[in-house]
Every structure is written in structure tokens, then in C-alpha cells.
Design a protein around this motif. Structure first.
Motif, PDB file in Angstrom:
ATOM      1  N   UNK A  25       0.266  -7.509 -12.794  1.00  0.00           N
ATOM      2  CA  UNK A  25      -0.923  -7.523 -13.651  1.00  0.00           C
ATOM      3  C   UNK A  25      -2.170  -7.978 -12.895  1.00  0.00           C
ATOM      4  N   UNK A  26      -2.005  -8.408 -11.635  1.00  0.00           N
ATOM      5  CA  UNK A  26      -3.125  -8.839 -10.805  1.00  0.00           C
ATOM      6  C   UNK A  26      -3.353  -7.760  -9.746  1.00  0.00           C
ATOM      7  N   UNK A  27      -4.179  -6.764 -10.062  1.00  0.00           N
ATOM      8  CA  UNK A  27      -4.374  -5.678  -9.107  1.00  0.00           C
ATOM      9  C   UNK A  27      -5.373  -6.050  -8.006  1.00  0.00           C
ATOM     10  N   UNK A  28      -5.131  -5.559  -6.823  1.00  0.00           N
ATOM     11  CA  UNK A  28      -6.058  -5.725  -5.713  1.00  0.00           C
ATOM     12  C   UNK A  28      -6.594  -4.359  -5.333  1.00  0.00           C
ATOM     13  N   UNK A  29      -7.877  -4.306  -5.036  1.00  0.00           N
ATOM     14  CA  UNK A  29      -8.434  -3.037  -4.584  1.00  0.00           C
ATOM     15  C   UNK A  29      -8.267  -2.867  -3.079  1.00  0.00           C
ATOM     16  N   UNK A  30      -8.117  -3.951  -2.362  1.00  0.00           N
ATOM     17  CA  UNK A  30      -7.986  -3.869  -0.912  1.00  0.00           C
ATOM     18  C   UNK A  30      -6.537  -3.754  -0.492  1.00  0.00           C
ATOM     19  N   UNK A  31      -6.342  -3.844   0.809  1.00  0.00           N
ATOM     20  CA  UNK A  31      -4.979  -3.826   1.342  1.00  0.00           C
ATOM     21  C   UNK A  31      -4.863  -4.890   2.424  1.00  0.00           C
ATOM     22  N   UNK A  32      -3.662  -5.265   2.718  1.00  0.00           N
ATOM     23  CA  UNK A  32      -3.415  -6.332   3.678  1.00  0.00           C
ATOM     24  C   UNK A  32      -3.748  -5.884   5.101  1.00  0.00           C
ATOM     25  N   UNK A  33      -4.395  -6.782   5.839  1.00  0.00           N
ATOM     26  CA  UNK A  33      -4.697  -6.551   7.249  1.00  0.00           C
ATOM     27  C   UNK A  33      -3.598  -7.111   8.158  1.00  0.00           C
ATOM     28  N   UNK A  34      -2.529  -7.626   7.573  1.00  0.00           N
ATOM     29  CA  UNK A  34      -1.469  -8.267   8.343  1.00  0.00           C
ATOM     30  C   UNK A  34      -0.912  -7.373   9.457  1.00  0.00           C
ATOM     31  N   UNK A  35      -0.638  -6.093   9.215  1.00  0.00           N
ATOM     32  CA  UNK A  35      -0.115  -5.268  10.319  1.00  0.00           C
ATOM     33  C   UNK A  35      -1.053  -5.239  11.531  1.00  0.00           C
ATOM     34  N   UNK A  36      -2.345  -5.175  11.277  1.00  0.00           N
ATOM     35  CA  UNK A  36      -3.312  -5.160  12.380  1.00  0.00           C
ATOM     36  C   UNK A  36      -3.357  -6.523  13.058  1.00  0.00           C
ATOM     37  N   UNK A  37      -3.299  -7.597  12.268  1.00  0.00           N
ATOM     38  CA  UNK A  37      -3.333  -8.944  12.838  1.00  0.00           C
ATOM     39  C   UNK A  37      -2.086  -9.243  13.671  1.00  0.00           C
ATOM     40  N   UNK A  38      -0.935  -8.830  13.184  1.00  0.00           N
ATOM     41  CA  UNK A  38       0.325  -9.122  13.871  1.00  0.00           C
ATOM     42  C   UNK A  38       0.463  -8.281  15.142  1.00  0.00           C
ATOM     43  N   UNK A  39       0.180  -6.984  15.036  1.00  0.00           N
ATOM     44  CA  UNK A  39       0.330  -6.089  16.186  1.00  0.00           C
ATOM     45  C   UNK A  39      -0.849  -6.180  17.146  1.00  0.00           C
ATOM     46  N   UNK A  40      -2.004  -6.606  16.645  1.00  0.00           N
ATOM     47  CA  UNK A  40      -3.195  -6.691  17.480  1.00  0.00           C
ATOM     48  C   UNK A  40      -3.772  -5.347  17.845  1.00  0.00           C
ATOM     49  N   UNK A  41      -3.313  -4.316  17.211  1.00  0.00           N
ATOM     50  CA  UNK A  41      -3.793  -2.970  17.504  1.00  0.00           C
ATOM     51  C   UNK A  41      -4.043  -2.222  16.209  1.00  0.00           C
ATOM     52  N   UNK A  42      -4.736  -1.126  16.336  1.00  0.00           N
ATOM     53  CA  UNK A  42      -4.953  -0.252  15.201  1.00  0.00           C
ATOM     54  C   UNK A  42      -6.194  -0.615  14.417  1.00  0.00           C
ATOM     55  N   UNK A  43      -6.399   0.143  13.371  1.00  0.00           N
ATOM     56  CA  UNK A  43      -7.541  -0.040  12.490  1.00  0.00           C
ATOM     57  C   UNK A  43      -7.070   0.050  11.055  1.00  0.00           C
ATOM     58  N   UNK A  44      -7.785  -0.625  10.187  1.00  0.00           N
ATOM     59  CA  UNK A  44      -7.496  -0.535   8.766  1.00  0.00           C
ATOM     60  C   UNK A  44      -8.479   0.414   8.095  1.00  0.00           C
ATOM     61  N   UNK A  45      -9.743   0.241   8.405  1.00  0.00           N
ATOM     62  CA  UNK A  45     -10.790   1.033   7.766  1.00  0.00           C
ATOM     63  C   UNK A  45     -11.499   1.907   8.798  1.00  0.00           C
ATOM     64  N   UNK A  46     -11.792   3.137   8.407  1.00  0.00           N
ATOM     65  CA  UNK A  46     -12.596   3.991   9.275  1.00  0.00           C
ATOM     66  C   UNK A  46     -14.048   3.541   9.255  1.00  0.00           C
ATOM     67  N   UNK A  47     -14.466   3.032   8.119  1.00  0.00           N
ATOM     68  CA  UNK A  47     -15.826   2.537   7.976  1.00  0.00           C
ATOM     69  C   UNK A  47     -15.848   1.479   6.890  1.00  0.00           C
ATOM     70  N   UNK A  48     -16.843   0.630   6.918  1.00  0.00           N
ATOM     71  CA  UNK A  48     -16.977  -0.403   5.890  1.00  0.00           C
ATOM     72  C   UNK A  48     -18.366  -0.326   5.281  1.00  0.00           C
ATOM     73  N   UNK A  49     -18.438  -0.714   4.032  1.00  0.00           N
ATOM     74  CA  UNK A  49     -19.702  -0.775   3.316  1.00  0.00           C
ATOM     75  C   UNK A  49     -20.091  -2.238   3.202  1.00  0.00           C
ATOM     76  N   UNK A  50     -21.339  -2.516   3.491  1.00  0.00           N
ATOM     77  CA  UNK A  50     -21.864  -3.876   3.491  1.00  0.00           C
ATOM     78  C   UNK A  50     -23.022  -3.927   2.503  1.00  0.00           C
ATOM     79  N   UNK A  51     -23.132  -5.037   1.781  1.00  0.00           N
ATOM     80  CA  UNK A  51     -24.226  -5.202   0.827  1.00  0.00           C
ATOM     81  C   UNK A  51     -24.806  -6.599   0.965  1.00  0.00           C
TER      82      UNK A  51
END
Length: 155
Positions: A25-51
Motif C-alpha cells: 500500500x506504500x507505492x514508490x515512484x522511483x527504483x532502488x539504486x542498490x545494483x549500481x551502488x553495489x556493482x559500481x557500474x552502470x546507470x539507472x537513469x538516462x536523464x534526470x529532471x531537476x526543479x
């Protein structure tokens, strides 16, 4: 190489790293960055929006940007901000070569500005509302409301 990530991924990452189990019942719009943090490689987002803004409720009171790790397109919606900035509706920076964002190259590459602006608009429209209307609480249980009251968030 480092890449930008959306802050919307912060809470899912913390929940994942702490190995907490969250109710469905607690939805998240994002996703975990853990795979990137643990492996130290890869990307999660192709681009980010900043406000960023001054906390007003008008859409033109905010500066919004999209960044892909190389390019950053800053949208300057209001004439007031445009006067403070470089008197242009958009600014484009090559952030790897110009990390302080001092050389606006928007006039030199209007095609790239157009492409990034289209991606930016699509990202904004896909996001949908991320908040309830002002002065309107989500549907919290009485226990959740009591917790929020005890913390001073609501009365």
C-alpha cells in the motif's frame, strides 16, 4: 564516470539497503539504486529532471532542467528569471566540459535544444501528479495521523 540520478530513487534505495519490507500500500515512484551502488557500474537513469524555485505556486516561478550526464538544458520560464539569467528561454551547457555552467551554448545548437526540450516535456507529462492538492491530506489511517500529529507535522 558519474551520472546524475533522480532524487525520487532515494527512498526506494534506502529501503532496499536497509532490507526493510514495505507494505504494497506504500507505492514508490522511483527504483532502488542498490545494483549500481553495489556493482559500481552502470546507470539507472538516462536523464534526470531537476526543479528549483522560490516555493511559489506558479509554474513560471521554477527553473526546470533536464540533464543526461553530458548536456544540461535549463528552462527559464518567466521573464523575471530570464532577466536575471541570460535573457533566453533555455540555456544549454555541456556539463562535463563546463561543470560550472558558464558557457551557454543554446544558440549554437538549437537542434539539440529542441530534442532535449521534447524529452523534457515527455518526462514531465509521464510523471503525472506526485503530490496531493495543497491543503488536502492523503487517505491516512488514524494511527498514521496520530503519528504525524505527535511529530508536529499536522494538527
Amino acid at each position: 564516470m558519474t551520472y546524475p540520478v533522480d532524487l525520487i530513487n532515494l527512498v526506494p534505495t534506502i529501503v532496499d539497503l536497509m532490507q526493510w519490507t514495505m507494505p504494497s500500500s506504500v507505492p514508490f515512484q522511483g527504483r532502488s539504486l542498490t545494483p549500481v551502488l553495489v556493482d559500481g557500474e552502470g546507470r539507472v537513469d538516462d536523464d534526470v529532471v531537476v526543479e528549483a524555485g522560490e516555493g511559489g505556486l506558479q509554474a513560471d516561478e521554477y527553473l526546470r532542467a533536464i540533464e543526461d550526464g553530458r548536456w544540461k538544458l535549463v528552462c527559464v520560464p518567466s521573464e523575471g528569471y530570464q532577466r536575471q539569467m541570460q535573457k533566453m528561454p533555455c540555456e544549454l551547457y555541456e556539463v562535463r566540459a563546463d561543470p560550472m555552467e558558464t558557457d551557454n551554448v543554446a544558440a549554437e545548437d538549437p537542434g539539440l535544444v529542441r530534442v532535449l526540450a521534447e524529452i523534457f516535456e515527455r518526462r514531465l507529462s509521464e510523471a503525472g501528479p506526485v503530490n496531493t492538492a495543497p491543503q488536502q491530506l492523503p487517505n491516512y489511517s488514524e494511527e498514521e495521523l496520530d503519528n504525524l500529529r505527535s511529530l508536529g507535522y499536522i494538527r
